[in-house]
Design a protein around this motif. Structure first.
Motif, PDB file in Angstrom:
ATOM      1  N   ILE A 141      32.999  28.958  38.069  1.00  0.00           N
ATOM      2  CA  ILE A 141      33.347  30.073  38.950  1.00  0.00           C
ATOM      3  C   ILE A 141      34.594  29.703  39.757  1.00  0.00           C
ATOM      4  N   PRO A 142      35.378  30.695  40.183  1.00  0.00           N
ATOM      5  CA  PRO A 142      36.587  30.425  40.981  1.00  0.00           C
ATOM      6  C   PRO A 142      36.218  30.119  42.425  1.00  0.00           C
ATOM      7  N   ALA A 143      35.559  28.990  42.628  1.00  0.00           N
ATOM      8  CA  ALA A 143      34.921  28.710  43.918  1.00  0.00           C
ATOM      9  C   ALA A 143      35.867  28.107  44.940  1.00  0.00           C
ATOM     10  N   ASN A 144      36.454  26.959  44.632  1.00  0.00           N
ATOM     11  CA  ASN A 144      37.304  26.299  45.628  1.00  0.00           C
ATOM     12  C   ASN A 144      38.502  27.146  46.026  1.00  0.00           C
ATOM     13  N   ILE A 145      38.978  27.961  45.108  1.00  0.00           N
ATOM     14  CA  ILE A 145      40.084  28.869  45.437  1.00  0.00           C
ATOM     15  C   ILE A 145      39.575  30.165  46.058  1.00  0.00           C
ATOM     16  N   GLY A 146      38.264  30.415  45.944  1.00  0.00           N
ATOM     17  CA  GLY A 146      37.709  31.701  46.322  1.00  0.00           C
ATOM     18  C   GLY A 146      37.997  32.166  47.735  1.00  0.00           C
ATOM     19  N   PRO A 147      37.816  31.317  48.758  1.00  0.00           N
ATOM     20  CA  PRO A 147      38.075  31.793  50.120  1.00  0.00           C
ATOM     21  C   PRO A 147      39.505  32.296  50.307  1.00  0.00           C
ATOM     22  N   TYR A 148      40.452  31.638  49.641  1.00  0.00           N
ATOM     23  CA  TYR A 148      41.859  32.021  49.789  1.00  0.00           C
ATOM     24  C   TYR A 148      42.184  33.275  48.973  1.00  0.00           C
ATOM     25  N   VAL A 149      41.578  33.387  47.802  1.00  0.00           N
ATOM     26  CA  VAL A 149      41.779  34.572  46.974  1.00  0.00           C
ATOM     27  C   VAL A 149      41.243  35.810  47.679  1.00  0.00           C
ATOM     28  N   VAL A 150      40.036  35.709  48.233  1.00  0.00           N
ATOM     29  CA  VAL A 150      39.433  36.863  48.906  1.00  0.00           C
ATOM     30  C   VAL A 150      40.189  37.200  50.188  1.00  0.00           C
ATOM     31  N   ALA A 151      40.652  36.171  50.917  1.00  0.00           N
ATOM     32  CA  ALA A 151      41.440  36.438  52.119  1.00  0.00           C
ATOM     33  C   ALA A 151      42.731  37.163  51.771  1.00  0.00           C
ATOM     34  N   ARG A 152      43.299  36.832  50.640  1.00  0.00           N
ATOM     35  CA  ARG A 152      44.565  37.449  50.220  1.00  0.00           C
ATOM     36  C   ARG A 152      44.354  38.870  49.694  1.00  0.00           C
ATOM     37  N   MET A 153      43.368  39.047  48.815  1.00  0.00           N
ATOM     38  CA  MET A 153      43.213  40.305  48.104  1.00  0.00           C
ATOM     39  C   MET A 153      42.282  41.287  48.800  1.00  0.00           C
ATOM     40  N   GLY A 154      41.341  40.769  49.592  1.00  0.00           N
ATOM     41  CA  GLY A 154      40.264  41.597  50.109  1.00  0.00           C
ATOM     42  C   GLY A 154      39.139  41.656  49.088  1.00  0.00           C
ATOM     43  N   ALA A 155      37.920  41.845  49.571  1.00  0.00           N
ATOM     44  CA  ALA A 155      36.752  41.785  48.692  1.00  0.00           C
ATOM     45  C   ALA A 155      36.759  42.873  47.627  1.00  0.00           C
ATOM     46  N   VAL A 156      37.199  44.064  47.964  1.00  0.00           N
ATOM     47  CA  VAL A 156      37.178  45.169  46.999  1.00  0.00           C
ATOM     48  C   VAL A 156      38.128  44.890  45.845  1.00  0.00           C
ATOM     49  N   ASN A 157      39.338  44.483  46.153  1.00  0.00           N
ATOM     50  CA  ASN A 157      40.295  44.178  45.090  1.00  0.00           C
ATOM     51  C   ASN A 157      39.872  42.951  44.299  1.00  0.00           C
ATOM     52  N   ALA A 158      39.366  41.937  44.996  1.00  0.00           N
ATOM     53  CA  ALA A 158      38.954  40.721  44.303  1.00  0.00           C
ATOM     54  C   ALA A 158      37.842  41.008  43.301  1.00  0.00           C
ATOM     55  N   ALA A 159      36.928  41.904  43.650  1.00  0.00           N
ATOM     56  CA  ALA A 159      35.807  42.210  42.763  1.00  0.00           C
ATOM     57  C   ALA A 159      36.271  42.738  41.406  1.00  0.00           C
ATOM     58  N   GLU A 160      37.452  43.292  41.366  1.00  0.00           N
ATOM     59  CA  GLU A 160      37.977  43.853  40.112  1.00  0.00           C
ATOM     60  C   GLU A 160      38.309  42.766  39.090  1.00  0.00           C
TER      61      GLU A 160
END
Length: 261
Positions: A141-160
Motif C-alpha cells: 500500500i502507498p503508506a509511507n507516502i500516504g500522509p503527504y499524498v493526502v495532504a496534497r490531493m485531499g481525501a476525495v481526489n486521492a480516493a480516485e
C-alpha cells in the motif's frame, strides 16, 4: 554524494537533483539517506532562498527500488519497519524545508515518486508524463507516502487513484491537485523559472514565515499520521499477498489476484 546532486546559483536558488537516471531514479536505501541529508543541509543554509526538486534522465522517479524492497522480506518486523521508513524520513526532510520547494517533473513518477511531488509547494510537469500509485499491484500500500499524498490531493481526489494502481496523465494529475502547471517538455525549464522568480523579489524571512504559517493553518502532516502509516505498511508486509506480489514481480509472473500463472 553519489545519487543526489545539489547545484546552487548566485541568486540563492538550489536545485536538488535525483541522479540515478540509469535506474529511473528508483529510491534505494542509499539514495533516500542522501536525499534526507541534502534536504536537511539545505534547510540549515540561510543563503538558499528557493529549492527546486529535479531529476536526471527520462523518469522523474520510478518509486521504491524493488531490490531494496525484496531484501526486506528477510528482516524481522522491527528491522523491516525501520528500513521501510527511510522514505518517510526523506519525504519528511523535504516537507520540512523552510524554503519554497518547486518540483520540476520532466518524466514519469510512480509510487514514491508521487510522494516526492506531493511534498513540494508547487509542481510543474511535462505534458507527456504518467503518474500512478502502483503499490497495490504488488500487494503493498502507498503508506509511507500516504500522509503527504493526502495532504496534497485531499481525501476525495486521492480516493480516485490511491488504491487501484491506475496510471494517469499530466492533465489528470493537475485536476487531482498533484501538479499546478502542465507544459510541453521544451517549455518546462521556463515554466519552473516563472515559479522561482517571484520569490526572489520577496523578503526571504517573510517567505519562510509565510510557509510556516500556511502549514500551521492547513493542519500539515503530523508525526502521528506518519507513524500510523509506517505501522500500516509494516502490517501489510506480513501478509501472504505482499509476499506473493513481490515474488511474482521478480519471477515475471502474473500475480494471483490478476489471473494467476
Amino acid at each position: 554524494m553519489d545519487l543526489i546532486r545539489v547545484d546552487r546559483d548566485g541568486r540563492g536558488v538550489a536545485t536538488l537533483w535525483l541522479a540515478r537516471a540509469e535506474k529511473h531514479n528508483a529510491l534505494s536505501a542509499q539514495m533516500m539517506t542522501e536525499l534526507q541529508d541534502a534536504a536537511q543541509a539545505l534547510a540549515r543554509d540561510d543563503s538558499v532562498r528557493v529549492v527546486v526538486l529535479a531529476a536526471e534522465g527520462r523518469s522523474f522517479c520510478a518509486g521504491g527500488d524493488l531490490g531494496w524492497m525484496q531484501a526486506q522480506f528477510a528482516m524481522d518486523r522491527a528491522t523491516r519497519r525501520a528500513e521501510s521508513a527511510r522514505i518517510a524520513h526523506a519525504l519528511g526532510a523535504l516537507y520540512a524545508l523552510p524554503q519554497p520547494l518547486i518540483a520540476r517533473v520532466q518524466g514519469n513518477a510512480f509510487g514514491g515518486g508521487v510522494g516526492l511531488v506531493s511534498v513540494c509547494d508547487v509542481a510543474v510537469g511535462a505534458d507527456s508524463l504518467k503518474m500512478g500509485l502502483t503499490e497495490v499491484k504488488l500487494g503493498l500500500i502507498p503508506a509511507n507516502i500516504g500522509p503527504y499524498v493526502v495532504a496534497r490531493m485531499g481525501a476525495v481526489n486521492a480516493a480516485e487513484v490511491f488504491m487501484n494502481a491506475r496510471l494517469f496523465g499530466a492533465g489528470d494529475a493537475r485536476r487531482l491537485g498533484l501538479l499546478n502547471r502542465v507544459v510541453a517538455a521544451d517549455a518546462l525549464d521556463a515554466a519552473v523559472e516563472d515559479e522561482v522568480t517571484p520569490y526572489l523579489s520577496c523578503a526571504p524571512g517573510a517567505v519562510r514565515d509565510g510557509k510556516a504559517l500556511l502549514r500551521r493553518l492547513s493542519g500539515g502532516v503530523d508525526a502521528d499520521a506518519v507513524d500510523a502509516a509506517t505501522d500500516a505498511l509494516a502490517d501489510r508486509w506480513e501478509t501472504d499477498e505482499a509476499r506473493a506480489g513481490i515474488a511474482a514481480f521478480f519471477d515475471k509472473r502474473t500475480a494471483p489476484w490478476a489471473g494467476g500463472d
